[in-house]
Scaffold this motif. Sequence first.
Motif, PDB file in Angstrom:
ATOM      1  N   TRP A 119     -24.447 102.209  -5.477  1.00 29.68           N
ATOM      2  CA  TRP A 119     -25.313 102.403  -4.409  1.00 29.68           C
ATOM      3  C   TRP A 119     -25.776 103.690  -4.304  1.00 29.68           C
ATOM      4  O   TRP A 119     -27.171 103.778  -4.380  1.00 29.68           O
ATOM      5  CB  TRP A 119     -24.528 102.355  -3.040  1.00 29.68           C
ATOM      6  N   GLU A 123     -29.845 104.373  -4.808  1.00 21.35           N
ATOM      7  CA  GLU A 123     -30.815 104.905  -3.760  1.00 21.35           C
ATOM      8  C   GLU A 123     -31.587 106.351  -4.039  1.00 21.35           C
ATOM      9  O   GLU A 123     -32.156 106.753  -3.254  1.00 21.35           O
ATOM     10  CB  GLU A 123     -29.755 104.968  -2.379  1.00 21.35           C
ATOM     11  N   LEU A 264     -30.882  96.049 -12.866  1.00 22.27           N
ATOM     12  CA  LEU A 264     -29.449  95.734 -12.040  1.00 22.27           C
ATOM     13  C   LEU A 264     -28.492  95.418 -12.665  1.00 22.27           C
ATOM     14  O   LEU A 264     -27.095  95.689 -12.076  1.00 22.27           O
ATOM     15  CB  LEU A 264     -29.943  94.520 -10.905  1.00 22.27           C
ATOM     16  N   TRP A 269     -24.891  95.521 -10.018  1.00 24.69           N
ATOM     17  CA  TRP A 269     -25.040  95.416  -8.738  1.00 24.69           C
ATOM     18  C   TRP A 269     -24.458  93.928  -8.003  1.00 24.69           C
ATOM     19  O   TRP A 269     -24.193  93.319  -8.734  1.00 24.69           O
ATOM     20  CB  TRP A 269     -26.773  95.360  -8.614  1.00 24.69           C
ATOM     21  N   PHE A 273     -31.117  93.354  -3.007  1.00 25.40           N
ATOM     22  CA  PHE A 273     -31.793  94.464  -3.417  1.00 25.40           C
ATOM     23  C   PHE A 273     -33.324  94.187  -3.366  1.00 25.40           C
ATOM     24  O   PHE A 273     -33.734  93.028  -3.331  1.00 25.40           O
ATOM     25  CB  PHE A 273     -31.284  94.942  -4.874  1.00 25.40           C
ATOM     26  N   THR A 275     -37.001  95.993  -5.451  1.00 23.39           N
ATOM     27  CA  THR A 275     -37.586  96.855  -6.364  1.00 23.39           C
ATOM     28  C   THR A 275     -39.189  96.987  -6.309  1.00 23.39           C
ATOM     29  O   THR A 275     -39.579  96.011  -5.978  1.00 23.39           O
ATOM     30  CB  THR A 275     -37.195  96.600  -7.942  1.00 23.39           C
ATOM     31  N   GLY A 292     -31.363  99.281  -2.422  1.00 25.78           N
ATOM     32  CA  GLY A 292     -30.144  98.113  -2.176  1.00 25.78           C
ATOM     33  C   GLY A 292     -29.865  97.449  -0.888  1.00 25.78           C
ATOM     34  O   GLY A 292     -29.059  97.518  -0.198  1.00 25.78           O
TER      35      GLY A 292
END
Length: 405
Positions: A119, A123, A264, A269, A273, A275, A292
């Motif tokens: 995470w 981020e 990912l 992941w 999520f 993008t 996320g």
Amino acid sequence: MSVFFTPVSNGLPPALVTYGWCRSAYTVVRSLARRGVEVHVADSSRLAMCRFSRFARSFTRLPDFYSEPVAYIEALAAAMERTGAEVLLPCFEDVELVIRHWDALPRATRVAMPAMSDWAVAEDKLNYLARVGAAGCPVPRTWQVSNRAELDSIAAQVDYPVLVKVRMGNGARGVEIVDSPTELKDSLLAMVDTYELAQHRWPIIQERLAGRKFKLDGVFCNGEPVGMSPFEILRCKGAGKFGTSTFRRSVDEPTVVEHATTALRALNWHGMFNTDWICDDHGVPHLIDINGRLSGGVAVPYEAGMDLPWLWYQVSAGLEPDANLQTCAGVPVRWLLGDAIAFVEHVGAGKLREALGMLKPVRGCRHDDFVWSDPLPLVGEALDYFAKFLGARGSVRPMTKGMVR
């Protein structure tokens, strides 16, 4: 007779959806209730749009998770106990709090979330670039700045315009387009002062790509894709497709899907999520941001047939994800209130032609924040935004301390 939607009894565990003031959470509420899930809603605002939905079984008022993180987790745990919700769907940056304080929630709580280490990389608008770039995902050229000497050197060598971006932000907050060395230095140092950024957290400088702009939202389970859906950004609150999107269309873009899968997977992941992608001069999409959590535009995949909230719920609950969902390309989806705000901003900036274009009806258009069968959430959303507008002394992009860091 009750006006509330009553799910059928089907053995699906009840869910609690946070950040209920936002249209993304509203999409989750609509999706799950229509699938027969009992959905409870929580938020810090008494005007949260989801509380007015006929699809919400209950509403819980929570503290603000930025300013009162410990109280937020305590209240969230109490809400899970009181409502009987077993599946927790945190719809914004409170995902981080849930990861950090997982042991403070009821033991029966089910949630899909990545490891804290993954995470933290995703981020950070600088840190994710190295990992996904090494895996083969195209990313824009980026420069890290940690002192004034480096800033002077970079300002003299980059091609303008470029972007100045904080390492962690939301929407267009902490992002500026600059056209000269002087603007670059002034903008970056102003962000350092405004957001009280430590030297090791100074904003980054990034090349500005000017091609087609896409988003891709999706769900992964233990490092593998469960469902993904790209859509093209056609209009934003800011000029030049800058800022939060207000009008988009679902698309078939296998290259974006391929690169997102690469990125990912590199982050191992687990969960929801979103993008952001912009194409370069050769049409190659570059990953410019990862979050996320849900995106504000998650209604686009939902309306186009890719029910990501349902897949997210299934992964969270430990159920077998639906493998038969497909995205239908060409579905237009609009954020009504966002376009209203953008209209006012564009008129105020003298961009009348762009403003008038927002009034043009689009055949078959669906909406983030309005359905005829459930009209009250749009009213609540408008009232909530107006209250925040007044509280922020006339700003249409109200800030909460901790949102940018």
